[in-house]
Design a protein around this motif. Structure first.
Motif, PDB file in Angstrom:
ATOM      1  N   SER A   8       0.852  -1.042  -0.072  1.00 37.27           N
ATOM      2  CA  SER A   8       0.053   0.108   0.084  1.00 37.27           C
ATOM      3  C   SER A   8       0.854   1.289  -0.117  1.00 37.27           C
ATOM      4  N   GLU A   9       2.059   1.326   0.744  1.00 37.98           N
ATOM      5  CA  GLU A   9       2.779   2.472   0.849  1.00 37.98           C
ATOM      6  C   GLU A   9       3.532   2.795  -0.407  1.00 37.98           C
ATOM      7  N   ALA A  10       4.117   1.555  -1.047  1.00 33.50           N
ATOM      8  CA  ALA A  10       4.927   1.644  -2.033  1.00 33.50           C
ATOM      9  C   ALA A  10       4.099   2.041  -3.262  1.00 33.50           C
ATOM     10  N   ARG A  11       2.723   1.350  -3.395  1.00 34.73           N
ATOM     11  CA  ARG A  11       1.954   2.014  -4.641  1.00 34.73           C
ATOM     12  C   ARG A  11       1.611   3.486  -4.396  1.00 34.73           C
ATOM     13  N   GLU A  12       1.381   3.893  -3.132  1.00 34.80           N
ATOM     14  CA  GLU A  12       1.090   5.314  -3.095  1.00 34.80           C
ATOM     15  C   GLU A  12       2.286   6.232  -3.494  1.00 34.80           C
ATOM     16  N   TRP A  13       3.282   5.773  -2.983  1.00 33.65           N
ATOM     17  CA  TRP A  13       4.887   6.661  -3.227  1.00 33.65           C
ATOM     18  C   TRP A  13       5.110   6.399  -4.979  1.00 33.65           C
ATOM     19  N   GLU A  59      16.878   7.784  -2.972  1.00 32.57           N
ATOM     20  CA  GLU A  59      16.551   8.754  -1.814  1.00 32.57           C
ATOM     21  C   GLU A  59      15.461   8.131  -0.873  1.00 32.57           C
ATOM     22  N   SER A  60      14.542   7.353  -1.305  1.00 33.58           N
ATOM     23  CA  SER A  60      13.409   6.952  -0.460  1.00 33.58           C
ATOM     24  C   SER A  60      13.579   5.398   0.055  1.00 33.58           C
ATOM     25  N   GLY A  61      14.760   4.657  -0.271  1.00 32.75           N
ATOM     26  CA  GLY A  61      14.884   3.568   0.351  1.00 32.75           C
ATOM     27  C   GLY A  61      14.456   2.438  -0.665  1.00 32.75           C
ATOM     28  N   TYR A  62      13.994   2.871  -1.833  1.00 36.23           N
ATOM     29  CA  TYR A  62      13.413   1.591  -2.670  1.00 36.23           C
ATOM     30  C   TYR A  62      14.350   1.157  -3.819  1.00 36.23           C
ATOM     31  N   PHE A  80       9.431  -8.649  -1.372  1.00 32.30           N
ATOM     32  CA  PHE A  80       9.134  -7.100  -1.218  1.00 32.30           C
ATOM     33  C   PHE A  80       9.728  -6.526  -2.462  1.00 32.30           C
ATOM     34  N   ALA A  81      10.807  -6.975  -2.907  1.00 31.43           N
ATOM     35  CA  ALA A  81      11.427  -6.232  -4.239  1.00 31.43           C
ATOM     36  C   ALA A  81      10.579  -6.675  -5.293  1.00 31.43           C
ATOM     37  N   GLU A  82      10.197  -7.959  -5.342  1.00 29.00           N
ATOM     38  CA  GLU A  82       9.262  -8.459  -6.618  1.00 29.00           C
ATOM     39  C   GLU A  82       7.928  -7.539  -6.540  1.00 29.00           C
ATOM     40  N   THR A  83       7.437  -7.221  -5.327  1.00 31.96           N
ATOM     41  CA  THR A  83       5.981  -6.500  -5.312  1.00 31.96           C
ATOM     42  C   THR A  83       6.300  -5.166  -5.686  1.00 31.96           C
ATOM     43  N   PHE A  84       7.397  -4.590  -5.570  1.00 33.10           N
ATOM     44  CA  PHE A  84       7.477  -3.059  -5.835  1.00 33.10           C
ATOM     45  C   PHE A  84       7.974  -2.952  -7.369  1.00 33.10           C
ATOM     46  N   VAL A  85       8.637  -4.249  -7.815  1.00 30.07           N
ATOM     47  CA  VAL A  85       8.676  -4.167  -9.345  1.00 30.07           C
ATOM     48  C   VAL A  85       7.483  -4.173 -10.074  1.00 30.07           C
ATOM     49  N   ARG A  86       6.635  -5.067  -9.342  1.00 30.50           N
ATOM     50  CA  ARG A  86       5.158  -5.203 -10.333  1.00 30.50           C
ATOM     51  C   ARG A  86       4.437  -3.959  -9.952  1.00 30.50           C
TER      52      ARG A  86
END
Length: 414
Positions: A8-13, A59-62, A80-86
């Motif tokens: 949720s946080e990553a999608r918003e960012w 800069e945001s840690g991603y 977590f990395a795979e979720t962020f890439v998706r």
């Protein structure tokens, strides 16, 4: 943080940052190209956007969620990395660029595993920030499938090395600042034993980069010429004579990453749309060919899950990556076969009907990946020998030094 909270946080960012940076380009639903076809200025602009995006992630840690903390990562589980890439693929409209993939998923992990503490400090932070891009200086005119046959020489001169030779099919070299290079340092050893890896600045005196025009239109690949390029020993990656192990590490990362075709070439959904638009979706042959694509796309998803389990268990990249690479190329080939059956003559002439002639870029580009990262034949040899344990292929150069094997080759094959 739990995975749902992270998602949720990553999608918003991602959504907010992409909007803030002005990445509002709408994805072209008819873009099915395997290799991009852009002029130099357009490609440079795209890389600039990728650098900006990478810096924002850093800069945001991603930037490196599943990397160890000691090398600049966040130390999180790979899921977590795979979720962020998706989420990136869904909400950030940047077109992919191979040079960024090579830097972040091939060269940087190799340095993280095999580099000295000084090399990690010098190269990994700027790579994670998007300030430094690196290409692979591996293949040569006489050393493509047989990569260990490289003839580019690196000669020790005090605290320096002097490198002379030619590399070819180097993706993104015209935009890269550095290259990971494999060179021959001892021609009187067997070909796999006399190699050493280096990190080479591409703005060094003696380096010349020449783009190669592809049949699909773009200039993704390059020739790189090295004429007595002098670099210090501190840029040697790994031990002297151990370059083959460095190369295999990088190639394993390449082959394991290769089966993720989510952003390369045409997808099953695009084939379905094209078939329906042309009224070919009920043709039995077309349906059979599209079913093959669907099956291979699902197998790639299974591969991704298996790969995640393997990495969570701490396994290093292995020859299993060759299986994934062969499956991925089979999927690209299946997409091309289905597109040819659906389109017929519309594939070779632009009739103005949206989503038809654009498949030409896929059909012309897909064969490239049956060569890139090791030909299909080489991958099958690797699978046979290292996964299935079958006897090795007979080799005429067994027991010979590289110099002896080279001398024994017919003149026409050198």
């Amino acid at each position: 943080m739990s995975l749902p909270a992270f998602e949720s946080e990553a999608r918003e960012w991602i959504i907010a940052t992409a909007a803030r940076l002005g990445f509002d380009r709408v994805d072209d639903p008819y873009d099915v190209a395997v290799f991009h076809d852009m002029d130099h200025v357009e490609e440079e602009r795209l890389l600039g956007e990728h650098r900006t995006w990478q810096r924002a992630k850093f800069e945001s840690g991603y930037a490196a969620l599943d990397w160890p903390v000691e090398v600049g990562g966040s130390g999180l589980d790979s899921v977590f990395a795979e979720t962020f890439v998706r989420l990136e693929n869904e909400h950030c409209p940047l077109r992919p660029h191979e040079l960024f993939s090579v830097t972040m998923h091939l060269v940087a992990p190799t340095i993280s595993l095999l580099g000295t503490a000084e090399q990690k400090q010098e190269f990994l932070p700027p790579m994670l920030r998007g300030d430094l891009l690196a290409c692979q200086l591996f293949s040569e005119p006489d050393a493509g499938s047989d990569l260990a046959n490289v003839s580019t020489r690196a000669v020790r001169d005090g605290e320096d090395w002097v490198i002379t030779g030619q590399k070819v099919w180097t993706s993104g070299a015209q935009f890269a600042e550095w290259g990971e290079l494999i060179a021959r340092t001892d021609p009187d050893q067997p070909k796999h034993a006399g190699l050493t890896a280096f990190l080479v600045p591409l703005d060094a005196p003696g380096v010349a980069v020449r783009p190669i025009r592809q049949m699909s239109g773009g200039t993704s690949f390059n020739e790189v010429f090295l004429d007595e390029v002098r670099i210090p020993d501190r840029l040697r990656l790994g031990e002297v004579g151990k370059g083959w192990g460095v190369a295999l590490t990088t190639l394993a990362f390449e082959r394991e990453g290769g089966s993720d075709s989510s952003s390369i070439g045409g997808q099953f959904s695009q084939l379905v749309t094209t078939a329906r638009d042309l009224g070919r979706d009920h043709d039995p042959l077309v349906r059979e060919l599209m079913a093959r694509v669907y099956l291979r796309q699902k197998l790639a998803q299974v591969d991704t899950l298996l790969d995640r389990q393997s990495r969570e268990g701490g396994a290093a990249p292995s020859a299993v990556g060759s299986i994934r690479k062969v499956q991925w190329v089979d999927k690209l080939t299946a997409v091309s076969a289905a597109a040819r059956a659906i389109l017929g003559r519309d594939l070779v002439a632009d009739t103005g009907v949206p989503g038809t002639f654009s498949w030409n870029a896929h059909v012309l580009g897909a064969p490239g990946y049956s060569i890139a990262g090791g030909t299909d034949q080489i991958q099958r040899n690797i699978i046979a020998e290292r996964v299935l344990g079958l006897p090795q292929e007979p080799r005429s150069d067994r027991g010979l030094t590289w110099r002896e094997a080279r001398a024994a080759q017919p003149v026409s094959s050198r």
